[in-house]
Design a protein around this motif. Structure first.
Motif, PDB file in Angstrom:
ATOM      1  N   PHE A  41       2.583   4.880   0.678  1.00 13.95           N
ATOM      2  CA  PHE A  41       1.525   4.894  -0.330  1.00 13.95           C
ATOM      3  C   PHE A  41       1.224   3.476  -0.781  1.00 13.95           C
ATOM      4  O   PHE A  41       2.138   2.681  -1.020  1.00 13.95           O
ATOM      5  CB  PHE A  41       1.947   5.716  -1.562  1.00 13.95           C
ATOM      6  CG  PHE A  41       2.084   7.185  -1.274  1.00 13.95           C
ATOM      7  CD1 PHE A  41       0.973   8.005  -1.238  1.00 13.95           C
ATOM      8  CD2 PHE A  41       3.327   7.739  -1.035  1.00 13.95           C
ATOM      9  CE1 PHE A  41       1.097   9.347  -0.974  1.00 13.95           C
ATOM     10  CE2 PHE A  41       3.461   9.081  -0.768  1.00 13.95           C
ATOM     11  CZ  PHE A  41       2.345   9.896  -0.736  1.00 13.95           C
ATOM     12  N   ASP A  42      -0.050   3.190  -0.927  1.00 22.12           N
ATOM     13  CA  ASP A  42      -0.510   1.925  -1.486  1.00 22.12           C
ATOM     14  C   ASP A  42      -0.440   2.062  -3.004  1.00 22.12           C
ATOM     15  O   ASP A  42      -1.265   2.729  -3.614  1.00 22.12           O
ATOM     16  CB  ASP A  42      -1.938   1.652  -1.028  1.00 22.12           C
ATOM     17  CG  ASP A  42      -2.543   0.395  -1.634  1.00 22.12           C
ATOM     18  OD1 ASP A  42      -1.976  -0.149  -2.606  1.00 22.12           O
ATOM     19  OD2 ASP A  42      -3.609  -0.028  -1.156  1.00 22.12           O
ATOM     20  N   VAL A  43       0.563   1.431  -3.611  1.00 19.77           N
ATOM     21  CA  VAL A  43       0.758   1.513  -5.058  1.00 19.77           C
ATOM     22  C   VAL A  43       0.351   0.214  -5.746  1.00 19.77           C
ATOM     23  O   VAL A  43       0.661  -0.005  -6.915  1.00 19.77           O
ATOM     24  CB  VAL A  43       2.225   1.887  -5.420  1.00 19.77           C
ATOM     25  CG1 VAL A  43       2.579   3.275  -4.903  1.00 19.77           C
ATOM     26  CG2 VAL A  43       3.202   0.845  -4.899  1.00 19.77           C
ATOM     27  N   TRP A  54       2.836   9.920  -6.952  1.00 19.22           N
ATOM     28  CA  TRP A  54       1.926   8.902  -6.426  1.00 19.22           C
ATOM     29  C   TRP A  54       0.735   9.521  -5.717  1.00 19.22           C
ATOM     30  O   TRP A  54       0.060   8.859  -4.921  1.00 19.22           O
ATOM     31  CB  TRP A  54       2.694   7.944  -5.506  1.00 19.22           C
ATOM     32  CG  TRP A  54       3.811   7.295  -6.236  1.00 19.22           C
ATOM     33  CD1 TRP A  54       5.137   7.548  -6.111  1.00 19.22           C
ATOM     34  CD2 TRP A  54       3.692   6.316  -7.271  1.00 19.22           C
ATOM     35  NE1 TRP A  54       5.855   6.781  -7.002  1.00 19.22           N
ATOM     36  CE2 TRP A  54       4.993   6.015  -7.721  1.00 19.22           C
ATOM     37  CE3 TRP A  54       2.612   5.654  -7.864  1.00 19.22           C
ATOM     38  CZ2 TRP A  54       5.244   5.089  -8.729  1.00 19.22           C
ATOM     39  CZ3 TRP A  54       2.868   4.724  -8.865  1.00 19.22           C
ATOM     40  CH2 TRP A  54       4.175   4.457  -9.285  1.00 19.22           C
ATOM     41  N   LYS A  55       0.414  10.780  -6.019  1.00 18.55           N
ATOM     42  CA  LYS A  55      -0.655  11.489  -5.309  1.00 18.55           C
ATOM     43  C   LYS A  55      -2.026  10.835  -5.459  1.00 18.55           C
ATOM     44  O   LYS A  55      -2.892  11.019  -4.613  1.00 18.55           O
ATOM     45  CB  LYS A  55      -0.718  12.949  -5.754  1.00 18.55           C
ATOM     46  CG  LYS A  55      -1.205  13.127  -7.181  1.00 18.55           C
ATOM     47  CD  LYS A  55      -1.255  14.581  -7.586  1.00 18.55           C
ATOM     48  CE  LYS A  55      -1.779  14.646  -9.003  1.00 18.55           C
ATOM     49  NZ  LYS A  55      -1.081  15.517  -9.847  1.00 18.55           N
ATOM     50  N   ASP A  56      -2.243  10.071  -6.511  1.00 22.16           N
ATOM     51  CA  ASP A  56      -3.532   9.406  -6.704  1.00 22.16           C
ATOM     52  C   ASP A  56      -3.627   8.086  -5.936  1.00 22.16           C
ATOM     53  O   ASP A  56      -4.687   7.464  -5.918  1.00 22.16           O
ATOM     54  CB  ASP A  56      -3.779   9.148  -8.192  1.00 22.16           C
ATOM     55  CG  ASP A  56      -3.925  10.452  -8.971  1.00 22.16           C
ATOM     56  OD1 ASP A  56      -4.345  11.462  -8.377  1.00 22.16           O
ATOM     57  OD2 ASP A  56      -3.608  10.456 -10.168  1.00 22.16           O
ATOM     58  N   CYS A  57      -2.546   7.677  -5.318  1.00 24.40           N
ATOM     59  CA  CYS A  57      -2.545   6.432  -4.543  1.00 24.40           C
ATOM     60  C   CYS A  57      -2.929   6.735  -3.096  1.00 24.40           C
ATOM     61  O   CYS A  57      -2.548   7.768  -2.547  1.00 24.40           O
ATOM     62  CB  CYS A  57      -1.148   5.802  -4.554  1.00 24.40           C
ATOM     63  SG  CYS A  57      -0.614   5.317  -6.201  1.00 24.40           S
ATOM     64  N   PRO A  58      -3.647   5.817  -2.469  1.00 19.85           N
ATOM     65  CA  PRO A  58      -4.031   6.038  -1.066  1.00 19.85           C
ATOM     66  C   PRO A  58      -2.808   6.075  -0.158  1.00 19.85           C
ATOM     67  O   PRO A  58      -1.891   5.262  -0.304  1.00 19.85           O
ATOM     68  CB  PRO A  58      -4.908   4.839  -0.728  1.00 19.85           C
ATOM     69  CG  PRO A  58      -5.215   4.155  -2.013  1.00 19.85           C
ATOM     70  CD  PRO A  58      -4.196   4.577  -3.011  1.00 19.85           C
ATOM     71  N   GLN A  59      -2.818   7.035   0.754  1.00 13.22           N
ATOM     72  CA  GLN A  59      -1.760   7.090   1.757  1.00 13.22           C
ATOM     73  C   GLN A  59      -2.129   6.128   2.884  1.00 13.22           C
ATOM     74  O   GLN A  59      -3.293   6.012   3.261  1.00 13.22           O
ATOM     75  CB  GLN A  59      -1.601   8.515   2.291  1.00 13.22           C
ATOM     76  CG  GLN A  59      -0.348   8.693   3.098  1.00 13.22           C
ATOM     77  CD  GLN A  59       0.000  10.150   3.340  1.00 13.22           C
ATOM     78  OE1 GLN A  59      -0.370  11.023   2.568  1.00 13.22           O
ATOM     79  NE2 GLN A  59       0.712  10.410   4.410  1.00 13.22           N
ATOM     80  N   ILE A  60      -1.134   5.438   3.411  1.00 14.62           N
ATOM     81  CA  ILE A  60      -1.335   4.442   4.457  1.00 14.62           C
ATOM     82  C   ILE A  60      -1.029   5.067   5.813  1.00 14.62           C
ATOM     83  O   ILE A  60       0.063   5.617   5.997  1.00 14.62           O
ATOM     84  CB  ILE A  60      -0.416   3.221   4.218  1.00 14.62           C
ATOM     85  CG1 ILE A  60      -0.771   2.553   2.889  1.00 14.62           C
ATOM     86  CG2 ILE A  60      -0.500   2.245   5.378  1.00 14.62           C
ATOM     87  CD1 ILE A  60       0.231   1.523   2.433  1.00 14.62           C
ATOM     88  N   PRO A  61      -1.958   4.999   6.758  1.00 21.66           N
ATOM     89  CA  PRO A  61      -1.660   5.515   8.103  1.00 21.66           C
ATOM     90  C   PRO A  61      -0.579   4.671   8.769  1.00 21.66           C
ATOM     91  O   PRO A  61      -0.630   3.443   8.724  1.00 21.66           O
ATOM     92  CB  PRO A  61      -2.989   5.401   8.853  1.00 21.66           C
ATOM     93  CG  PRO A  61      -3.929   4.667   7.976  1.00 21.66           C
ATOM     94  CD  PRO A  61      -3.300   4.461   6.646  1.00 21.66           C
ATOM     95  N   LEU A  62       0.400   5.328   9.374  1.00 24.25           N
ATOM     96  CA  LEU A  62       1.537   4.614   9.952  1.00 24.25           C
ATOM     97  C   LEU A  62       1.514   4.559  11.478  1.00 24.25           C
ATOM     98  O   LEU A  62       2.159   3.713  12.070  1.00 24.25           O
ATOM     99  CB  LEU A  62       2.848   5.234   9.473  1.00 24.25           C
ATOM    100  CG  LEU A  62       3.085   5.125   7.969  1.00 24.25           C
ATOM    101  CD1 LEU A  62       4.293   5.957   7.550  1.00 24.25           C
ATOM    102  CD2 LEU A  62       3.250   3.675   7.557  1.00 24.25           C
ATOM    103  N   ASP A  63       0.822   5.470  12.125  1.00 21.13           N
ATOM    104  CA  ASP A  63       0.711   5.476  13.591  1.00 21.13           C
ATOM    105  C   ASP A  63       2.081   5.378  14.266  1.00 21.13           C
ATOM    106  O   ASP A  63       2.347   4.464  15.047  1.00 21.13           O
ATOM    107  CB  ASP A  63      -0.197   4.337  14.071  1.00 21.13           C
ATOM    108  CG  ASP A  63      -1.574   4.383  13.433  1.00 21.13           C
ATOM    109  OD1 ASP A  63      -2.119   5.500  13.287  1.00 21.13           O
ATOM    110  OD2 ASP A  63      -2.082   3.314  13.058  1.00 21.13           O
ATOM    111  N   LEU A  64       2.947   6.311  13.952  1.00 22.95           N
ATOM    112  CA  LEU A  64       4.317   6.282  14.456  1.00 22.95           C
ATOM    113  C   LEU A  64       4.424   6.831  15.872  1.00 22.95           C
ATOM    114  O   LEU A  64       3.712   7.760  16.244  1.00 22.95           O
ATOM    115  CB  LEU A  64       5.231   7.102  13.542  1.00 22.95           C
ATOM    116  CG  LEU A  64       5.354   6.603  12.113  1.00 22.95           C
ATOM    117  CD1 LEU A  64       6.162   7.581  11.284  1.00 22.95           C
ATOM    118  CD2 LEU A  64       5.978   5.226  12.082  1.00 22.95           C
ATOM    119  N   ASP A  65       5.333   6.257  16.617  1.00 19.83           N
ATOM    120  CA  ASP A  65       5.701   6.762  17.930  1.00 19.83           C
ATOM    121  C   ASP A  65       6.917   7.655  17.700  1.00 19.83           C
ATOM    122  O   ASP A  65       8.041   7.167  17.611  1.00 19.83           O
ATOM    123  CB  ASP A  65       6.037   5.597  18.860  1.00 19.83           C
ATOM    124  CG  ASP A  65       6.418   6.069  20.251  1.00 19.83           C
ATOM    125  OD1 ASP A  65       6.069   7.201  20.627  1.00 19.83           O
ATOM    126  OD2 ASP A  65       7.081   5.284  20.961  1.00 19.83           O
TER     127      ASP A  65
END
Length: 131
Positions: free
Chosen positions: A29-31, A108-119
Motif C-alpha cells: 500500500f502507498d501510505v 489502510w483501505k483508502d490507500c492505493p494498492q501497489i501492483p507487485l507483478d510477482l513471479d
C-alpha cells in the motif's frame, strides 16, 4: 504524492523474496499521503511461526543482494508478526492469525494498492501426494 521508482524497486524485490519463501496474500500500500515516516507498507502472511521466520530471512537476503539493509527488525522473538523497517518502506510479515486479527488492509483501505507483478511459485498439485 506518489511513491518513486527508487522506493518501488526494493519493495518489489522484498515482495518477490517473500513469494519465493511461499509467503501468501502479499500486498503493498502507498501510505505516503497518510504517513510522514514511510511511503509503503508491504504485508505478507504465513501459516506457521517457522514460515514467518523463513519469509523474513528471504526478504532480508533478497534486499541485501541489492545493497538494502533494514534499519530495524522487530518481533522476531515469537515470529507471529515481524516488522522490517527500511525507512522508505516497512515490511510486515504476519502469521495468518495475526493478519486476520489486526486486519491491516482494513486500516489502510483508502490507500492505493501497489501492483507487485510477482513471479509466484507453481501451486502444489494434490495428486502428487498420491503417487
Amino acid at each position: 504524492m506518489t511513491v518513486s521508482d527508487d522506493v518501488l524497486r526494493p519493495v518489489r524485490i522484498a515482495a518477490q523474496g517473500a513469494a519465493d519463501k511461499l509467503g501468501h496474500n502479499i500486498v503493498a500500500f502507498d501510505v505516503s499521503e497518510q504517513l510522514a515516516i514511510t511511503d509503503v507498507f508491504l504485508i505478507a502472511s504465513a501459516n506457521t511461526e517457522r514460515q514467518v521466520g523463513a519469509i523474513v530471512d528471504g526478504v532480508e537476503e533478497a534486499l541485501l543482494k541489492h545493497g538494502y539493509k533494514a534499519l530495524r527488525r522487530e518481533g522476531d522473538r515469537e515470529n507471529r508478526w515481524v516488522l522490517l523497517d527500511y525507512v522508505d518502506f516497512v515490511v510486515h510479515v504476519q502469521h495468518s492469525e495475526e493478519r486476520t486479527l489486526y486486519s491491516l488492509e482494513r486500516l489502510w483501505k483508502d490507500c492505493p494498492q501497489i501492483p507487485l507483478d510477482l513471479d509466484l511459485p507453481p501451486a502444489a498439485d494434490p495428486s502428487d501426494d498420491e503417487q
